[in-house]
Design a protein around this motif. Sequence first.
Motif, PDB file in Angstrom:
ATOM      1  N   LEU A 278       0.829  -1.202   0.000  1.00  0.00           N
ATOM      2  CA  LEU A 278       0.000   0.000   0.000  1.00  0.00           C
ATOM      3  C   LEU A 278       0.865   1.253   0.000  1.00  0.00           C
ATOM      4  CD1 LEU A 278      -2.746  -1.200   2.477  1.00  0.00           C
ATOM      5  CD2 LEU A 278      -3.118  -0.501   0.116  1.00  0.00           C
ATOM      6  N   GLU A 279       1.919   1.243   0.808  1.00  0.00           N
ATOM      7  CA  GLU A 279       2.817   2.407   0.833  1.00  0.00           C
ATOM      8  C   GLU A 279       3.475   2.596  -0.530  1.00  0.00           C
ATOM      9  OE1 GLU A 279       5.441   1.816   4.161  1.00  0.00           O
ATOM     10  OE2 GLU A 279       3.734   1.775   5.543  1.00  0.00           O
ATOM     11  N   GLY A 280       3.861   1.497  -1.145  1.00  0.00           N
ATOM     12  CA  GLY A 280       4.450   1.586  -2.474  1.00  0.00           C
ATOM     13  C   GLY A 280       3.484   2.171  -3.477  1.00  0.00           C
ATOM     14  N   MET A 281       2.214   1.780  -3.386  1.00  0.00           N
ATOM     15  CA  MET A 281       1.206   2.322  -4.293  1.00  0.00           C
ATOM     16  C   MET A 281       1.054   3.823  -4.110  1.00  0.00           C
ATOM     17  SD  MET A 281      -1.717  -0.661  -3.868  1.00  0.00           S
ATOM     18  CE  MET A 281      -2.904   0.011  -5.049  1.00  0.00           C
ATOM     19  N   LEU A 282       0.946   4.255  -2.836  1.00  0.00           N
ATOM     20  CA  LEU A 282       0.763   5.681  -2.566  1.00  0.00           C
ATOM     21  C   LEU A 282       1.970   6.479  -3.029  1.00  0.00           C
ATOM     22  CD1 LEU A 282      -0.887   5.863   0.971  1.00  0.00           C
ATOM     23  CD2 LEU A 282      -1.854   6.628  -1.204  1.00  0.00           C
ATOM     24  N   THR A 283       3.148   6.005  -2.678  1.00  0.00           N
ATOM     25  CA  THR A 283       4.371   6.725  -3.030  1.00  0.00           C
ATOM     26  C   THR A 283       4.484   6.899  -4.543  1.00  0.00           C
ATOM     27  OG1 THR A 283       5.477   5.833  -1.086  1.00  0.00           O
ATOM     28  CG2 THR A 283       6.886   6.712  -2.848  1.00  0.00           C
ATOM     29  N   ARG A 284       4.246   5.812  -5.267  1.00  0.00           N
ATOM     30  CA  ARG A 284       4.355   5.910  -6.724  1.00  0.00           C
ATOM     31  C   ARG A 284       3.301   6.856  -7.289  1.00  0.00           C
ATOM     32  NH1 ARG A 284       3.551   1.338 -11.387  1.00  0.00           N
ATOM     33  NH2 ARG A 284       1.392   1.676 -10.803  1.00  0.00           N
ATOM     34  N   HIS A 285       2.095   6.806  -6.731  1.00  0.00           N
ATOM     35  CA  HIS A 285       1.036   7.686  -7.227  1.00  0.00           C
ATOM     36  C   HIS A 285       1.462   9.149  -7.156  1.00  0.00           C
ATOM     37  CE1 HIS A 285      -2.966   9.358  -7.906  1.00  0.00           C
ATOM     38  NE2 HIS A 285      -2.779  10.096  -6.832  1.00  0.00           N
ATOM     39  N   PHE A 286       1.890   9.564  -5.950  1.00  0.00           N
ATOM     40  CA  PHE A 286       2.236  10.968  -5.780  1.00  0.00           C
ATOM     41  C   PHE A 286       3.468  11.326  -6.602  1.00  0.00           C
ATOM     42  CE2 PHE A 286      -0.297  10.484  -1.811  1.00  0.00           C
ATOM     43  CZ  PHE A 286      -1.273  11.383  -2.175  1.00  0.00           C
ATOM     44  N   HIS A 287       4.413  10.421  -6.646  1.00  0.00           N
ATOM     45  CA  HIS A 287       5.606  10.688  -7.442  1.00  0.00           C
ATOM     46  C   HIS A 287       5.255  10.885  -8.910  1.00  0.00           C
ATOM     47  CE1 HIS A 287       9.026   9.459  -9.972  1.00  0.00           C
ATOM     48  NE2 HIS A 287       9.744  10.145  -9.100  1.00  0.00           N
ATOM     49  N   ASP A 288       4.394  10.004  -9.435  1.00  0.00           N
ATOM     50  CA  ASP A 288       4.030  10.081 -10.845  1.00  0.00           C
ATOM     51  C   ASP A 288       3.298  11.381 -11.172  1.00  0.00           C
ATOM     52  OD1 ASP A 288       5.193   7.667 -11.200  1.00  0.00           O
ATOM     53  OD2 ASP A 288       3.359   6.554 -11.694  1.00  0.00           O
ATOM     54  N   VAL A 289       2.395  11.781 -10.286  1.00  0.00           N
ATOM     55  CA  VAL A 289       1.659  13.020 -10.539  1.00  0.00           C
ATOM     56  C   VAL A 289       2.622  14.202 -10.564  1.00  0.00           C
ATOM     57  CG1 VAL A 289      -0.062  14.624  -9.646  1.00  0.00           C
ATOM     58  CG2 VAL A 289      -0.500  12.163  -9.573  1.00  0.00           C
ATOM     59  N   ASP A 290       3.452  14.305  -9.528  1.00  0.00           N
ATOM     60  CA  ASP A 290       4.389  15.422  -9.456  1.00  0.00           C
ATOM     61  C   ASP A 290       5.329  15.423 -10.657  1.00  0.00           C
ATOM     62  OD1 ASP A 290       3.326  16.439  -7.185  1.00  0.00           O
ATOM     63  OD2 ASP A 290       4.800  15.566  -5.823  1.00  0.00           O
ATOM     64  N   ALA A 291       5.811  14.243 -11.019  1.00  0.00           N
ATOM     65  CA  ALA A 291       6.741  14.166 -12.147  1.00  0.00           C
ATOM     66  C   ALA A 291       6.075  14.645 -13.433  1.00  0.00           C
ATOM     67  CB  ALA A 291       7.245  12.731 -12.307  1.00  0.00           C
ATOM     68  N   GLU A 292       4.831  14.238 -13.646  1.00  0.00           N
ATOM     69  CA  GLU A 292       4.142  14.630 -14.876  1.00  0.00           C
ATOM     70  C   GLU A 292       3.855  16.130 -14.890  1.00  0.00           C
ATOM     71  OE1 GLU A 292       3.595  12.843 -17.517  1.00  0.00           O
ATOM     72  OE2 GLU A 292       2.315  14.266 -18.608  1.00  0.00           O
ATOM     73  N   VAL A 293       3.468  16.669 -13.718  1.00  0.00           N
ATOM     74  CA  VAL A 293       3.227  18.117 -13.644  1.00  0.00           C
ATOM     75  C   VAL A 293       4.519  18.863 -13.965  1.00  0.00           C
ATOM     76  CG1 VAL A 293       2.725  20.034 -12.079  1.00  0.00           C
ATOM     77  CG2 VAL A 293       1.305  17.967 -12.021  1.00  0.00           C
ATOM     78  N   ASN A 294       5.603  18.455 -13.342  1.00  0.00           N
ATOM     79  CA  ASN A 294       6.876  19.144 -13.566  1.00  0.00           C
ATOM     80  C   ASN A 294       7.335  19.008 -15.011  1.00  0.00           C
ATOM     81  OD1 ASN A 294       7.092  20.114 -10.948  1.00  0.00           O
ATOM     82  ND2 ASN A 294       8.083  18.237 -10.216  1.00  0.00           N
ATOM     83  N   LYS A 295       7.098  17.858 -15.603  1.00  0.00           N
ATOM     84  CA  LYS A 295       7.473  17.651 -17.002  1.00  0.00           C
ATOM     85  C   LYS A 295       6.744  18.654 -17.891  1.00  0.00           C
ATOM     86  CE  LYS A 295       6.204  14.271 -19.877  1.00  0.00           C
ATOM     87  NZ  LYS A 295       5.771  12.893 -20.205  1.00  0.00           N
ATOM     88  N   ARG A 296       5.452  18.805 -17.633  1.00  0.00           N
ATOM     89  CA  ARG A 296       4.667  19.726 -18.458  1.00  0.00           C
ATOM     90  C   ARG A 296       5.088  21.166 -18.237  1.00  0.00           C
ATOM     91  NH1 ARG A 296      -1.526  17.632 -19.155  1.00  0.00           N
ATOM     92  NH2 ARG A 296      -1.083  15.410 -19.294  1.00  0.00           N
ATOM     93  N   LEU A 297       5.413  21.496 -16.972  1.00  0.00           N
ATOM     94  CA  LEU A 297       5.842  22.863 -16.685  1.00  0.00           C
ATOM     95  C   LEU A 297       7.177  23.146 -17.361  1.00  0.00           C
ATOM     96  CD1 LEU A 297       4.841  23.200 -12.918  1.00  0.00           C
ATOM     97  CD2 LEU A 297       3.841  24.412 -14.871  1.00  0.00           C
ATOM     98  N   ALA A 298       8.089  22.193 -17.285  1.00  0.00           N
ATOM     99  CA  ALA A 298       9.416  22.378 -17.876  1.00  0.00           C
ATOM    100  C   ALA A 298       9.321  22.525 -19.387  1.00  0.00           C
ATOM    101  CB  ALA A 298      10.314  21.186 -17.526  1.00  0.00           C
ATOM    102  N   ARG A 299       8.428  21.774 -19.986  1.00  0.00           N
ATOM    103  CA  ARG A 299       8.265  21.778 -21.439  1.00  0.00           C
ATOM    104  C   ARG A 299       7.913  23.177 -21.941  1.00  0.00           C
ATOM    105  NH1 ARG A 299       3.683  17.909 -22.950  1.00  0.00           N
ATOM    106  NH2 ARG A 299       5.191  16.351 -22.236  1.00  0.00           N
ATOM    107  N   ARG A 300       7.200  23.929 -21.084  1.00  0.00           N
ATOM    108  CA  ARG A 300       6.777  25.264 -21.496  1.00  0.00           C
ATOM    109  C   ARG A 300       7.912  26.288 -21.382  1.00  0.00           C
ATOM    110  NH1 ARG A 300       4.300  27.341 -18.325  1.00  0.00           N
ATOM    111  NH2 ARG A 300       2.785  28.723 -19.280  1.00  0.00           N
ATOM    112  N   GLY A 301       9.027  25.902 -20.774  1.00  0.00           N
ATOM    113  CA  GLY A 301      10.142  26.815 -20.690  1.00  0.00           C
ATOM    114  C   GLY A 301       9.991  27.821 -19.580  1.00  0.00           C
ATOM    115  N   ARG A 302       9.567  28.983 -19.909  1.00  0.00           N
ATOM    116  CA  ARG A 302       9.542  30.159 -19.032  1.00  0.00           C
ATOM    117  C   ARG A 302       9.281  29.878 -17.559  1.00  0.00           C
ATOM    118  NH1 ARG A 302       6.572  33.543 -19.487  1.00  0.00           N
ATOM    119  NH2 ARG A 302       4.467  33.459 -20.257  1.00  0.00           N
ATOM    120  N   LYS A 303       9.572  30.885 -16.765  1.00  0.00           N
ATOM    121  CA  LYS A 303       9.340  30.769 -15.328  1.00  0.00           C
ATOM    122  C   LYS A 303       7.868  30.469 -15.073  1.00  0.00           C
ATOM    123  CE  LYS A 303      10.279  34.348 -12.213  1.00  0.00           C
ATOM    124  NZ  LYS A 303       8.869  34.519 -11.887  1.00  0.00           N
ATOM    125  N   THR A 304       7.601  29.553 -14.167  1.00  0.00           N
ATOM    126  CA  THR A 304       6.220  29.114 -13.968  1.00  0.00           C
ATOM    127  C   THR A 304       5.555  29.897 -12.856  1.00  0.00           C
ATOM    128  OG1 THR A 304       6.912  27.418 -12.417  1.00  0.00           O
ATOM    129  CG2 THR A 304       6.748  26.785 -14.712  1.00  0.00           C
TER     130      THR A 304
END
Lengths: 190, 190
Positions: free
Chosen positions: A59-85
Amino acid sequence: MYFRQPMPLRPARERLLDAAERVVAESGATHLTLDNVAKSAGVSKGGLLYHFPTKEALLEGMLTRHFHDVDAEVNKRLARRGRKTSRGDMLRERVGVLLEMHPERPAFGAAMVAAAADNPGHMAMCRTQYRALLDEFARLPGGFERAALVLLAVQGLLLGELLHLSPYTHEERARLVKALQRAADQCGGS
Amino acid sequence: MYFRQPMPLRPARERLLDAAERVVAESGATHLTLDNVAKSAGVSKGGLLYHFPTKEALLEGMLTRHFHDVDAEVNKRLARRGRKTSRGDMLRERVGVLLEMHPERPAFGAAMVAAAADNPGHMAMCRTQYRALLDEFARLPGGFERAALVLLAVQGLLLGELLHLSPYTHEERARLVKALQRAADQCGGS
DNA sequence: GTCTATAGTCCGATAGAC
DNA sequence: GTCTATCGGACTATAGAC
């Protein structure tokens, strides 16, 4: 190097977490058993218990991966846009990630449903994460209420789908997603 | 008549359903077992199985009572107002019932979480009920999207609380409830 | 209508071979 | 690192006394 075996498409640990989410989303949190997860992942029970020595660890592994994946995807999209967010960008992208991940990964979010069903104590971590976002987005021009209402509706759509409660057609869902993204944008611009 | 025993405060069947909701809300759907429910209701397992011969029957009982209680409370509030009820009244009162029942009955809605965890097939009934409301409220002046977004936010708040995911203070919750009731009113008036 | 006792099944976890 | 085999306990459900 040349004739090395091809990597398995996905490491066993990831396959197990995928399977766990799938079981919860398809059959309900009650059926999240070590046997079912191992079977669904095509791994023996012993194999599962090597990666996750207890159900708690799973269960801890599931939760950890969930939050990690969301944050990673958000950051990926923000980085892709370049400019200061800006804060507004952060809300918009997060809403986008949460709403767009579910269709392509139907069990997305199952970690939270499973954790809540098995041990409410695990949810403290989720509340903390949620609270931090809320405090951040409350500082947008639209204020606390606007941001909170958008997050609540996103959460309602996601949890509704995970609990098989959602009666929306694909077209209706797409309309609601667009409306929510518009609402998220308006939190930034007032 | 005179020296008859006082009625139990609540009939055993109701006490059992109360206990079942309480177990789900406090410990999670995984811990909804016949033993736990019987113990929590102060009834023996045999007593429980007289009223609900299977766990399925218990879950159906929980769902049926939940929907009955919501409809009854909505209709009570509508009747109290006298005059002919408009579609807008129906949305406003329903939103009010859903948001106000939870604080005074913290396990309100646990039936749906339990049913989804145990057997997703049960949720068809919930989706149908939800869909009927949606079709009704979509005919308000505000249209489909406005009504659906309000319902989603209400659902997000409720399910979030049931899953111990909600990070809101009492004051914040009260503000959000007011905002949602205002939004519900605006679905009727445009 | 409520109880105890128990049958039969499924669960999480351990031990140890390969 | 992955497997099989198995234990003790918890689960749903049944049988039958009161």
